[in-house]
Write a protein that holds these residues in place. Structure first.
Motif, PDB file in Angstrom:
ATOM      1  N   THR A   6      -7.566 -20.075 -16.649  1.00 55.12           N
ATOM      2  CA  THR A   6      -8.001 -20.311 -15.279  1.00 55.12           C
ATOM      3  C   THR A   6      -9.465 -19.902 -15.163  1.00 55.12           C
ATOM      4  O   THR A   6      -9.820 -18.767 -15.464  1.00 55.12           O
ATOM      5  CB  THR A   6      -7.152 -19.490 -14.290  1.00 55.12           C
ATOM      6  OG1 THR A   6      -5.786 -19.839 -14.478  1.00 55.12           O
ATOM      7  CG2 THR A   6      -7.565 -19.775 -12.858  1.00 55.12           C
ATOM      8  N   SER A  10     -12.955 -21.367  -9.443  1.00 58.64           N
ATOM      9  CA  SER A  10     -12.157 -22.585  -9.426  1.00 58.64           C
ATOM     10  C   SER A  10     -12.024 -23.127  -8.013  1.00 58.64           C
ATOM     11  O   SER A  10     -11.618 -22.410  -7.092  1.00 58.64           O
ATOM     12  CB  SER A  10     -10.772 -22.292 -10.015  1.00 58.64           C
ATOM     13  OG  SER A  10     -10.018 -23.466 -10.091  1.00 58.64           O
ATOM     14  N   ILE A  12     -10.381 -26.692  -6.819  1.00 60.15           N
ATOM     15  CA  ILE A  12      -9.748 -27.955  -7.198  1.00 60.15           C
ATOM     16  C   ILE A  12      -9.870 -28.956  -6.045  1.00 60.15           C
ATOM     17  O   ILE A  12      -9.562 -28.638  -4.895  1.00 60.15           O
ATOM     18  CB  ILE A  12      -8.251 -27.756  -7.537  1.00 60.15           C
ATOM     19  CG1 ILE A  12      -8.075 -26.709  -8.642  1.00 60.15           C
ATOM     20  CG2 ILE A  12      -7.608 -29.088  -7.923  1.00 60.15           C
ATOM     21  CD1 ILE A  12      -8.629 -27.074  -9.984  1.00 60.15           C
ATOM     22  N   ASP A 136     -11.927 -29.789 -11.009  1.00 61.51           N
ATOM     23  CA  ASP A 136     -12.278 -28.409 -10.667  1.00 61.51           C
ATOM     24  C   ASP A 136     -13.797 -28.364 -10.481  1.00 61.51           C
ATOM     25  O   ASP A 136     -14.547 -28.142 -11.436  1.00 61.51           O
ATOM     26  CB  ASP A 136     -11.822 -27.439 -11.745  1.00 61.51           C
ATOM     27  CG  ASP A 136     -11.970 -25.985 -11.316  1.00 61.51           C
ATOM     28  OD1 ASP A 136     -12.724 -25.718 -10.358  1.00 61.51           O
ATOM     29  OD2 ASP A 136     -11.334 -25.118 -11.934  1.00 61.51           O
ATOM     30  N   GLU A 139     -15.651 -25.116 -11.603  1.00 61.88           N
ATOM     31  CA  GLU A 139     -15.928 -25.011 -13.042  1.00 61.88           C
ATOM     32  C   GLU A 139     -17.072 -25.933 -13.439  1.00 61.88           C
ATOM     33  O   GLU A 139     -17.893 -25.582 -14.283  1.00 61.88           O
ATOM     34  CB  GLU A 139     -14.663 -25.314 -13.853  1.00 61.88           C
ATOM     35  CG  GLU A 139     -14.872 -25.267 -15.350  1.00 61.88           C
ATOM     36  CD  GLU A 139     -15.373 -23.934 -15.907  1.00 61.88           C
ATOM     37  OE1 GLU A 139     -15.879 -23.937 -17.042  1.00 61.88           O
ATOM     38  OE2 GLU A 139     -15.276 -22.890 -15.227  1.00 61.88           O
TER      39      GLU A 139
END
Length: 190
Positions: A6, A10, A12, A136, A139
């Motif tokens: 993970t 993050s 999403i 994501d 990220e």
């Protein structure tokens, strides 16, 4: 199957519901996320990290993620190890496609050794895989930060030579001078 990690930052975004639409996303890393990213990238600190991104989803399912990213970071000087602040302004732009599989991409650096320059350039131009319509974006921003920061930060006026030589080293005798003296003595005996 590789273990899923993970990411520290993050966010999403589900793009399945956005076909033919543009969506604006504003993200900002909180203190805990910035500390974790600083540890990952071996930085002294990340004081701010934020981005304003737009996702555009095409009819074929491909998604373009684009927008400005801003970060204030502190790294260590490569010469003195003192803190060096840096402001990073970069433009995030990534194309994601549901027609590209992660299996199509190289899984480790050794897979790139036998590729020609043209094949490497084609890999760089290839869209990123879009898996289950999710991206994501946190990220993605973290990866753009890693690429955009100065790989060799240097404090103003810092010189590597100043750090390499210490007082102890300057006072130590040259070992080759002793060998030269020994050579002279041996030659005089003969």
């Amino acid at each position: 199957m590789p273990e899923q990690i993970t990411p520290e930052f993050s966010r999403i975004v589900n793009t399945d519901e956005q076909v033919g639409k543009k969506s604006k996303i504003e993200i900002e890393a909180n203190e805990k996320e910035r500390e974790a990213l600083a540890e990952r990238f071996e930085l002294i600190a990340i004081n701010s990290l934020k981005a304003t991104l737009t996702t555009t989803t095409a009819g074929n399912g491909e998604v373009t993620l684009r927008g400005p990213m801003h970060a204030d970071i502190v790294q260590r000087c490569v010469a003195t190890l003192e803190p060096v602040p840096e402001t990073i302004e970069d433009e995030v732009e990534v194309l994601f496609s549901p027609h590209v599989s992660e299996d199509d991409l190289p899984s480790n650096p050794d897979d790139l050794d036998d590729l020609s320059e043209e094949e490497l350039m084609a890999l760089l131009d290839q869209p990123e895989p879009l898996v289950d319509g999710k991206i994501d974006v946190g990220e993605v921003v973290a990866q753009f930060l890693a690429v955009a920061m100065n790989p060799y930060p240097r404090k103003d006026g810092a010189k590597v030579a100043d750090v390499v030589k210490s007082e102890d080293e300057e006072e130590r005798p040259n070992p080759f001078a002793k060998l030269a003296g020994l050579k002279d003595k041996l030659e005089k005996k003969n």
